[in-house]
Design an enzyme around this catalytic site. Sequence first.
Site, PDB file in Angstrom:
ATOM      1  N   SER A 134       0.944  -1.110   0.209  1.00 42.37           N
ATOM      2  CA  SER A 134      -0.001   0.031  -0.140  1.00 42.37           C
ATOM      3  C   SER A 134       0.766   1.285  -0.110  1.00 42.37           C
ATOM      4  CB  SER A 134      -0.891   0.172   1.307  1.00 42.37           C
ATOM      5  OG  SER A 134      -1.595   1.191   1.541  1.00 42.37           O
ATOM      6  N   TYR A 158      -1.672  -1.220  10.929  1.00 37.85           N
ATOM      7  CA  TYR A 158      -1.813  -1.791   9.698  1.00 37.85           C
ATOM      8  C   TYR A 158      -0.709  -1.643   8.626  1.00 37.85           C
ATOM      9  CZ  TYR A 158      -3.635  -1.739   4.755  1.00 37.85           C
ATOM     10  OH  TYR A 158      -3.935  -1.791   3.293  1.00 37.85           O
ATOM     11  N   LYS A 162       2.436  -4.120   6.541  1.00 33.96           N
ATOM     12  CA  LYS A 162       2.628  -3.921   5.301  1.00 33.96           C
ATOM     13  C   LYS A 162       4.351  -3.960   5.044  1.00 33.96           C
ATOM     14  CE  LYS A 162      -1.491  -4.444   3.266  1.00 33.96           C
ATOM     15  NZ  LYS A 162      -1.992  -5.651   2.827  1.00 33.96           N
TER      16      LYS A 162
HETATM   17  P1  NAD Z   1     -11.093  -7.005   1.357  1.00 32.43           P
HETATM   18  O1  NAD Z   1     -11.315  -6.977   2.858  1.00 32.43           O
HETATM   19  O2  NAD Z   1     -12.281  -6.465   0.462  1.00 32.43           O
HETATM   20  O3  NAD Z   1     -10.377  -8.065   0.975  1.00 32.43           O
HETATM   21  C1  NAD Z   1      -9.662  -8.930   1.550  1.00 32.43           C
HETATM   22  C2  NAD Z   1      -9.872 -10.418   1.501  1.00 32.43           C
HETATM   23  O4  NAD Z   1      -9.099 -11.256   2.281  1.00 32.43           O
HETATM   24  C3  NAD Z   1     -11.350 -10.616   2.069  1.00 32.43           C
HETATM   25  O5  NAD Z   1     -12.073 -11.188   1.254  1.00 32.43           O
HETATM   26  C4  NAD Z   1     -11.208 -11.199   3.347  1.00 32.43           C
HETATM   27  O6  NAD Z   1     -12.258 -12.046   3.816  1.00 32.43           O
HETATM   28  C5  NAD Z   1      -9.926 -12.190   2.999  1.00 32.43           C
HETATM   29  N1  NAD Z   1      -9.047 -12.553   4.373  1.00 32.43           N
HETATM   30  C6  NAD Z   1      -8.592 -11.647   5.352  1.00 32.43           C
HETATM   31  N2  NAD Z   1      -8.082 -12.297   6.217  1.00 32.43           N
HETATM   32  C7  NAD Z   1      -7.992 -13.591   5.757  1.00 32.43           C
HETATM   33  C8  NAD Z   1      -7.354 -14.872   6.035  1.00 32.43           C
HETATM   34  N3  NAD Z   1      -6.758 -14.859   7.401  1.00 32.43           N
HETATM   35  N4  NAD Z   1      -7.243 -15.927   5.646  1.00 32.43           N
HETATM   36  C9  NAD Z   1      -8.147 -16.050   4.463  1.00 32.43           C
HETATM   37  N5  NAD Z   1      -8.695 -14.820   3.928  1.00 32.43           N
HETATM   38  C10 NAD Z   1      -8.808 -13.676   4.357  1.00 32.43           C
HETATM   39  O7  NAD Z   1      -9.766  -5.986   1.016  1.00 32.43           O
HETATM   40  P2  NAD Z   1      -9.396  -5.336  -0.459  1.00 32.43           P
HETATM   41  O8  NAD Z   1      -9.732  -3.850  -0.337  1.00 32.43           O
HETATM   42  O9  NAD Z   1      -9.722  -6.312  -1.465  1.00 32.43           O
HETATM   43  O10 NAD Z   1      -7.591  -5.425  -0.160  1.00 32.43           O
HETATM   44  C11 NAD Z   1      -6.865  -6.510  -0.687  1.00 32.43           C
HETATM   45  C12 NAD Z   1      -5.470  -6.307  -0.147  1.00 32.43           C
HETATM   46  O11 NAD Z   1      -4.977  -4.922  -0.885  1.00 32.43           O
HETATM   47  C13 NAD Z   1      -5.276  -6.166   1.145  1.00 32.43           C
HETATM   48  O12 NAD Z   1      -4.193  -6.900   1.557  1.00 32.43           O
HETATM   49  C14 NAD Z   1      -5.226  -4.421   1.522  1.00 32.43           C
HETATM   50  O13 NAD Z   1      -4.487  -4.399   2.527  1.00 32.43           O
HETATM   51  C15 NAD Z   1      -4.513  -4.143   0.110  1.00 32.43           C
HETATM   52  N6  NAD Z   1      -4.643  -2.627  -0.011  1.00 32.43           N
HETATM   53  C16 NAD Z   1      -6.041  -2.538   0.036  1.00 32.43           C
HETATM   54  C17 NAD Z   1      -6.369  -1.026  -0.396  1.00 32.43           C
HETATM   55  C18 NAD Z   1      -7.698  -0.493  -0.318  1.00 32.43           C
HETATM   56  O14 NAD Z   1      -8.072   0.758  -0.084  1.00 32.43           O
HETATM   57  N7  NAD Z   1      -8.817  -1.224  -0.529  1.00 32.43           N
HETATM   58  C19 NAD Z   1      -5.170  -0.235  -0.462  1.00 32.43           C
HETATM   59  C20 NAD Z   1      -3.974  -0.686  -0.374  1.00 32.43           C
HETATM   60  C21 NAD Z   1      -3.670  -2.157  -0.081  1.00 32.43           C
HETATM   61  C1  UD1 Z   2      -6.534   5.364   3.923  1.00 31.00           C
HETATM   62  C2  UD1 Z   2      -5.971   4.680   4.821  1.00 31.00           C
HETATM   63  C3  UD1 Z   2      -4.633   4.027   4.248  1.00 31.00           C
HETATM   64  C4  UD1 Z   2      -5.033   3.079   3.085  1.00 31.00           C
HETATM   65  C5  UD1 Z   2      -5.691   4.032   2.102  1.00 31.00           C
HETATM   66  C6  UD1 Z   2      -6.219   3.466   0.765  1.00 31.00           C
HETATM   67  C7  UD1 Z   2      -6.210   5.874   6.934  1.00 31.00           C
HETATM   68  C8  UD1 Z   2      -5.946   6.658   7.820  1.00 31.00           C
HETATM   69  N1  UD1 Z   2      -5.355   5.575   5.713  1.00 31.00           N
HETATM   70  O1  UD1 Z   2      -6.001   6.472   3.475  1.00 31.00           O
HETATM   71  O2  UD1 Z   2      -3.767   3.403   5.135  1.00 31.00           O
HETATM   72  O3  UD1 Z   2      -3.831   2.697   2.265  1.00 31.00           O
HETATM   73  O4  UD1 Z   2      -6.970   4.334   2.779  1.00 31.00           O
HETATM   74  O5  UD1 Z   2      -7.303   2.265   1.269  1.00 31.00           O
HETATM   75  O6  UD1 Z   2      -7.317   5.185   7.035  1.00 31.00           O
HETATM   76  N2  UD1 Z   2     -12.144  11.666   3.601  1.00 31.00           N
HETATM   77  C9  UD1 Z   2     -13.136  12.685   4.252  1.00 31.00           C
HETATM   78  N3  UD1 Z   2     -14.169  12.198   4.680  1.00 31.00           N
HETATM   79  C10 UD1 Z   2     -14.375  10.911   4.811  1.00 31.00           C
HETATM   80  C11 UD1 Z   2     -13.337   9.955   4.501  1.00 31.00           C
HETATM   81  C12 UD1 Z   2     -12.144  10.590   3.883  1.00 31.00           C
HETATM   82  O7  UD1 Z   2     -12.960  14.022   3.971  1.00 31.00           O
HETATM   83  O8  UD1 Z   2     -15.445  10.428   5.511  1.00 31.00           O
HETATM   84  C13 UD1 Z   2     -10.828  12.296   3.037  1.00 31.00           C
HETATM   85  C14 UD1 Z   2      -9.652  12.035   3.881  1.00 31.00           C
HETATM   86  O9  UD1 Z   2      -9.224  12.870   4.865  1.00 31.00           O
HETATM   87  C15 UD1 Z   2      -8.615  11.801   2.697  1.00 31.00           C
HETATM   88  C16 UD1 Z   2      -9.363  11.407   1.518  1.00 31.00           C
HETATM   89  O10 UD1 Z   2     -10.583  11.753   1.867  1.00 31.00           O
HETATM   90  O11 UD1 Z   2      -8.052  13.256   2.604  1.00 31.00           O
HETATM   91  C17 UD1 Z   2      -9.168   9.864   1.268  1.00 31.00           C
HETATM   92  O12 UD1 Z   2      -9.543   9.330   2.361  1.00 31.00           O
HETATM   93  P1  UD1 Z   2      -9.420   7.765   2.454  1.00 31.00           P
HETATM   94  O13 UD1 Z   2     -10.351   7.095   1.430  1.00 31.00           O
HETATM   95  O14 UD1 Z   2      -9.706   7.073   3.704  1.00 31.00           O
HETATM   96  O15 UD1 Z   2      -8.088   7.248   2.097  1.00 31.00           O
HETATM   97  P2  UD1 Z   2      -6.582   7.483   2.619  1.00 31.00           P
HETATM   98  O16 UD1 Z   2      -6.551   8.652   3.749  1.00 31.00           O
HETATM   99  O17 UD1 Z   2      -5.633   7.887   1.615  1.00 31.00           O
END
Ligand code: NAD
Ligand code: UD1
Length: 347
Positions: A134, A158, A162
């Site tokens: 991330s 979190y 990572k």
């Molecule tokens: P998500 O929660 O929708 O998907 C994660 C999946 O992993 C879920 O289906 C959950 O049931 C499964 N899971 C969790 N723990 C598990 C375990 N111990 N064994 C088996 N399955 C398990 O999340 P996502 O948004 O699809 O994110 C996927 C990956 O990308 C995550 O590792 C997350 O940290 C990373 N990531 C997400 C974002 C974001 O904003 N969505 C940003 C950066 C990185």
């Molecule tokens: C969040 C996570 C980060 C993760 C990223 C991508 C936190 C502190 N960080 O970051 O670890 O990698 O998502 O999934 O949660 N905002 C509002 N009102 C809201 C929600 C968000 O103003 O109700 C603003 C936030 O202040 C930010 C932007 O929207 O400026 C995006 O927020 P968000 O979607 O939570 O993502 P990140 O802050 O980038």
Amino acid sequence: MSPSTTHHPLSTILVTGGAGYIGSHTVILLIEAGYDVVVFDNFCNSSRESIKRVEKIVGKPISVIEGDIRNRNDLRLAFNTYAVDTVIHFAGLKAVGESVEQPLRYYDNNVYGTVALCEVMQEAGCKSIIFSSSATVYGDPATTPITEDFPTSATNPYGRSKLFIEEILRDLYISDHDWKVVLLRYFNPVGAHPSGTIGEDPNGIPNNLMPFITQTAVGKLSCLSVFGDDYDTHDGTGVRDYIHVMDLAAGHVKALEKLPLFHEVMTINLGTGTGYSVLDMVKAFEKASGKEVPYCIAPRRAGDIAKCYADPSYAKKVLDWKASKDIEEMCEDSWRWQSNNPNGYTA
Ligand code: NAD
Ligand code: UD1
């Protein structure tokens, strides 16, 4: 030859967390590119319904193992049943606030879970992994755009999970150069499959901006709190690199294609290179949906940074990948999913 019959030397891909938001979208593109896919998920943050809908989109059944990455026997079942070549490892917990309250649960699930996964991969002779990292690993970057060589840091468990996992995978490669490791650092995934049948379905009140906006527009939430309007950005609200989840999914398919060519651990940003503010997003969403999003300015959220967006040129160079979908498409697709499924996967 149709894409679904293309032969790949790397054919069976185990997708941990494949029922989740990013995983489910990636599974579609993998299948469309001709890969055999096995989903491994414990459904702690997803539902079987997402898999059913993916099956409908791709027109064929998907192999699923319900299991936990911390359980070696669950993992062994997967590797003994299928000839897995590569693992795309999405499984993990991802709520920042929750990770501060429950650090051990996050380290157990994310870090220990990844260690168990790699051990069983090693046992099975499968040494290729693409990991979901991330942009959070950049902490509060000194400047933007962010390149992969920027210093890393974490402000919560979190983010630290990572960073630890990235280091563990690098150590694994140092110990045995047969490992192929790609660390993909995602910026802010939004949007949904254009069918509007799968998308992001957060539990409870969303923490992230886009699901908060869409749930406000659909009438489930009354008002968006904009966290701070006094940042050093063009309109004072926080700037992020929003990337369409289908572009992100395509980045994984590219990483998989290029994997055999890599002879070092690859650390790659997946972002668009463009930053949008919270108010830019609200405006773009209102235009795409025709709905008003009521908002008010609230105090800054603890731990937030002013600006975060990628320099995506390394991904272009080494993966031949760049994001193609603009903010309009991100908003339209998020809205199609939310308006067709006001309660997500729960009927
Ligand atoms: P998500 O929660 O929708 O998907 C994660 C999946 O992993 C879920 O289906 C959950 O049931 C499964 N899971 C969790 N723990 C598990 C375990 N111990 N064994 C088996 N399955 C398990 O999340 P996502 O948004 O699809 O994110 C996927 C990956 O990308 C995550 O590792 C997350 O940290 C990373 N990531 C997400 C974002 C974001 O904003 N969505 C940003 C950066 C990185
Ligand atoms: C969040 C996570 C980060 C993760 C990223 C991508 C936190 C502190 N960080 O970051 O670890 O990698 O998502 O999934 O949660 N905002 C509002 N009102 C809201 C929600 C968000 O103003 O109700 C603003 C936030 O202040 C930010 C932007 O929207 O400026 C995006 O927020 P968000 O979607 O939570 O993502 P990140 O802050 O980038």
